[in-house]
Design a protein around this motif. Structure first.
Motif, PDB file in Angstrom:
ATOM      1  N   ILE A  26      33.562  40.117  31.290  1.00 17.61           N
ATOM      2  CA  ILE A  26      34.205  39.522  32.457  1.00 17.61           C
ATOM      3  C   ILE A  26      35.558  38.924  32.070  1.00 17.61           C
ATOM      4  O   ILE A  26      36.570  39.130  32.756  1.00 17.61           O
ATOM      5  N   GLU A  27      35.593  38.205  30.952  1.00 20.32           N
ATOM      6  CA  GLU A  27      36.844  37.622  30.461  1.00 20.32           C
ATOM      7  C   GLU A  27      37.847  38.717  30.102  1.00 20.32           C
ATOM      8  O   GLU A  27      39.027  38.632  30.468  1.00 20.32           O
ATOM      9  N   ALA A  28      37.388  39.744  29.402  1.00 18.46           N
ATOM     10  CA  ALA A  28      38.287  40.795  28.921  1.00 18.46           C
ATOM     11  C   ALA A  28      38.938  41.566  30.062  1.00 18.46           C
ATOM     12  O   ALA A  28      40.073  42.029  29.935  1.00 18.46           O
ATOM     13  N   GLN A  29      38.229  41.704  31.179  1.00 16.94           N
ATOM     14  CA  GLN A  29      38.765  42.500  32.286  1.00 16.94           C
ATOM     15  C   GLN A  29      39.322  41.644  33.428  1.00 16.94           C
ATOM     16  O   GLN A  29      39.693  42.168  34.474  1.00 16.94           O
ATOM     17  N   SER A  30      39.421  40.336  33.197  1.00 18.69           N
ATOM     18  CA  SER A  30      39.910  39.459  34.264  1.00 18.69           C
ATOM     19  C   SER A  30      41.368  39.746  34.619  1.00 18.69           C
ATOM     20  O   SER A  30      41.734  39.732  35.805  1.00 18.69           O
ATOM     21  N   ALA A  33      41.567  42.820  36.700  1.00 20.43           N
ATOM     22  CA  ALA A  33      41.039  42.542  38.036  1.00 20.43           C
ATOM     23  C   ALA A  33      42.079  41.807  38.891  1.00 20.43           C
ATOM     24  O   ALA A  33      42.244  42.096  40.080  1.00 20.43           O
ATOM     25  N   GLU A  34      42.765  40.851  38.278  1.00 23.80           N
ATOM     26  CA  GLU A  34      43.814  40.130  39.009  1.00 23.80           C
ATOM     27  C   GLU A  34      44.903  41.097  39.468  1.00 23.80           C
ATOM     28  O   GLU A  34      45.437  40.972  40.575  1.00 23.80           O
ATOM     29  N   ARG A  35      45.250  42.052  38.615  1.00 24.82           N
ATOM     30  CA  ARG A  35      46.275  43.036  38.972  1.00 24.82           C
ATOM     31  C   ARG A  35      45.810  43.933  40.111  1.00 24.82           C
ATOM     32  O   ARG A  35      46.569  44.223  41.052  1.00 24.82           O
ATOM     33  N   LEU A  36      44.545  44.336  40.067  1.00 23.64           N
ATOM     34  CA  LEU A  36      43.985  45.226  41.093  1.00 23.64           C
ATOM     35  C   LEU A  36      43.797  44.522  42.435  1.00 23.64           C
ATOM     36  O   LEU A  36      43.861  45.151  43.491  1.00 23.64           O
ATOM     37  N   GLY A  37      43.528  43.237  42.387  1.00 29.67           N
ATOM     38  CA  GLY A  37      43.197  42.502  43.601  1.00 29.67           C
ATOM     39  C   GLY A  37      41.717  42.520  43.919  1.00 29.67           C
ATOM     40  O   GLY A  37      41.291  42.054  44.978  1.00 29.67           O
ATOM     41  N   HIS A  38      40.909  42.998  43.002  1.00 33.72           N
ATOM     42  CA  HIS A  38      39.439  42.978  43.127  1.00 33.72           C
ATOM     43  C   HIS A  38      38.851  43.193  41.740  1.00 33.72           C
ATOM     44  O   HIS A  38      39.556  43.634  40.818  1.00 33.72           O
ATOM     45  N   LEU A  39      37.582  42.886  41.550  1.00 29.13           N
ATOM     46  CA  LEU A  39      36.957  43.092  40.249  1.00 29.13           C
ATOM     47  C   LEU A  39      36.996  44.556  39.856  1.00 29.13           C
ATOM     48  O   LEU A  39      37.026  45.453  40.711  1.00 29.13           O
ATOM     49  N   ALA A  83      36.786  32.984  37.900  1.00 25.71           N
ATOM     50  CA  ALA A  83      36.391  32.446  39.204  1.00 25.71           C
ATOM     51  C   ALA A  83      36.126  33.544  40.219  1.00 25.71           C
ATOM     52  O   ALA A  83      35.219  33.428  41.049  1.00 25.71           O
ATOM     53  N   SER A  84      36.893  34.622  40.183  1.00 26.63           N
ATOM     54  CA  SER A  84      36.695  35.697  41.160  1.00 26.63           C
ATOM     55  C   SER A  84      35.366  36.401  40.950  1.00 26.63           C
ATOM     56  O   SER A  84      34.723  36.828  41.919  1.00 26.63           O
TER      57      SER A  84
END
Length: 406
Positions: A26-30, A33-39, A83-84
């Protein structure tokens, strides 16, 4: 019932272990995910596989139905990492559990025909409209904040009930509202999630196609202020008012702890024109104050939810006072983390201006405080109940005690 429940669901201990095992991913792909706008698809897939989207689902549909208290500790842990991701977990548990316990059996048999692993998103705050027709409702409109909707199988939608003339139908506490559930393919996303914080929640606006309506059968709908669950344990008796409070309060615990820990990482090694920051008496004093404020809030939250979980596990409904404390913790926890985040941001002196984890958590906290459930009216209702000026037999709804504001 046509649901075949065979596998033994995981325990709270097992779910916590699965959550902890996923934290590095989760940390590594955060950032992505922020760039994509979703997980990311991988994080969602692993959260599903671990059963973390369904940990509150009733056992009659194959869910673990662990206590709200145990689920809160797991939710807190995931939110601390990102948080997301915690927001996704909260939404899916809240909206999926309420659907599972409140819709008619025919609807449950349909939704869970292939098992408990379903995803759901949407917005129960009414922004669209529903008209009763034979066998169901015609639904139309546009909704905001469909958190997690990018990965949803089902949509959870709040709608004002109107008559044939389009006029709202009124109930004892105001306009009648229903919660409708419909497949993801019945709506279109507006792609407009460009926001300050909680960027990876994918909380897009969504709508039925312009100029059209969708049919939702009776068995996929329940009343917004429903009190008695149709199945499952007493956990379902807390309603949308309780489940939504659980999700948002868990978010506050994870983000509040993370912003303080990120501040420590900045302050301890830093030296500036005034010397080592960690040796500042002013900073030490203020940090101790904010640490105490967070820990006191967390203690109140856990005391409240442990008591509520014990009551529910004993087969008893929550008292109005217990629900009042749950709603009080909901709003108060966000007041506390808002104050803590502002302190951390100012004390960091530029560290959270940059694209760092600290900045992300700061933005996420202040995005979370924007939710309608953090309105002053929630605290006002808590005050009214705590003073003993409400009807003691009246239940809490999402927005207040249902006694007509007496």
């Amino acid at each position: 019932m046509n649901i075949n429940v065979t596998a033994e669901p995981p325990t709270a201990t097992e779910l916590m272990a699965r959550a902890e095992a996923l934290l590095p991913l989760i940390e590594a792909q955060s950032a992505e995910a922020e760039r994509l706008g979703h997980l990311t698809d991988e994080v969602v897939r692993e959260l599903r596989k671990a059963g973390l989207f369904t940990m509150l689902y009733p056992r009659v549909v194959g869910g673990p139905e662990i206590s709200h208290f145990d689920a809160m500790l797991i939710h807190e842990k995931i939110t601390y990492a990102h948080a997301s991701a915690g927001w996704y977990v909260g939404v899916n548990n809240m909206e999926g559990t309420t659907m599972a316990v409140y819709i008619d059996q025919a609807g449950v048999d349909h939704v869970f025909a292939k098992g408990v692993d379903i995803t759901i998103a949407g917005n129960g705050v009414p922004r669209g409209f529903a008209r009763k027709t034979d066998g169901g409702y015609m639904i139309w409109g546009q909704w905001a904040y469909g958190s997690g909707i990018q990965h949803a199988d089902w949509i959870h939608t709040g709608a004002f009930l109107v008559d044939e003339a389009g006029e709202m139908i009124m109930g004892p506490g105001g306009p009648k509202v229903i919660i409708a559930h419909h497949p993801r393919e019945t709506i279109e996303l507006k792609g407009n999630w460009d926001v300050l914080g909680l960027r990876a929640t994918g909380s897009f606006d969504y709508a039925v196609k312009e100029g059209t309506e969708i049919f939702v059968p009776d068995e996929m709908v329940y009343d917004f202020d429903i009190e008695a669950p149709l199945r499952g344990s007493h956990q379902g008796t807390i309603g949308l008012a309780g489940f939504s409070a659980w999700a948002h309060t868990s978010f506050a615990l994870g983000t509040g702890r993370r912003i303080l820990d990120e501040l420590i990482k900045v302050i301890v090694p830093r030296r500036d024109a005034f010397g080592p920051s960690a040796q500042s008496a002013s900073f030490r004093f203020q940090f101790a104050q904010n640490e105490a404020k967070f820990r006191a809030m967390r203690a109140l939250v856990l005391e409240t939810w442990k008591g509520a979980s014990d009551t529910l596990e004993a087969g008893q409904p929550l008292s109005q006072h217990q629900m009042t404390m749950i709603k009080l913790c909901l709003r108060y926890s966000h007041d506390v983390i808002s104050d803590i985040a502002t302190f951390a941001h100012r004390a960091a002196r530029g560290a959270s201006l940059h694209n760092t984890v600290m900045q992300r958590v700061y933005r996420d906290i202040h995005a979370g405080t924007q939710h309608i459930l953090m309105s002053d009216q929630i605290f006002e209702e808590c005050g009214r109940a705590l003073m003993g000026t409400t009807d003691p037999n009246a239940p809490w709804t999402v927005f207040g005690v249902a006694d007509g504001g007496k």
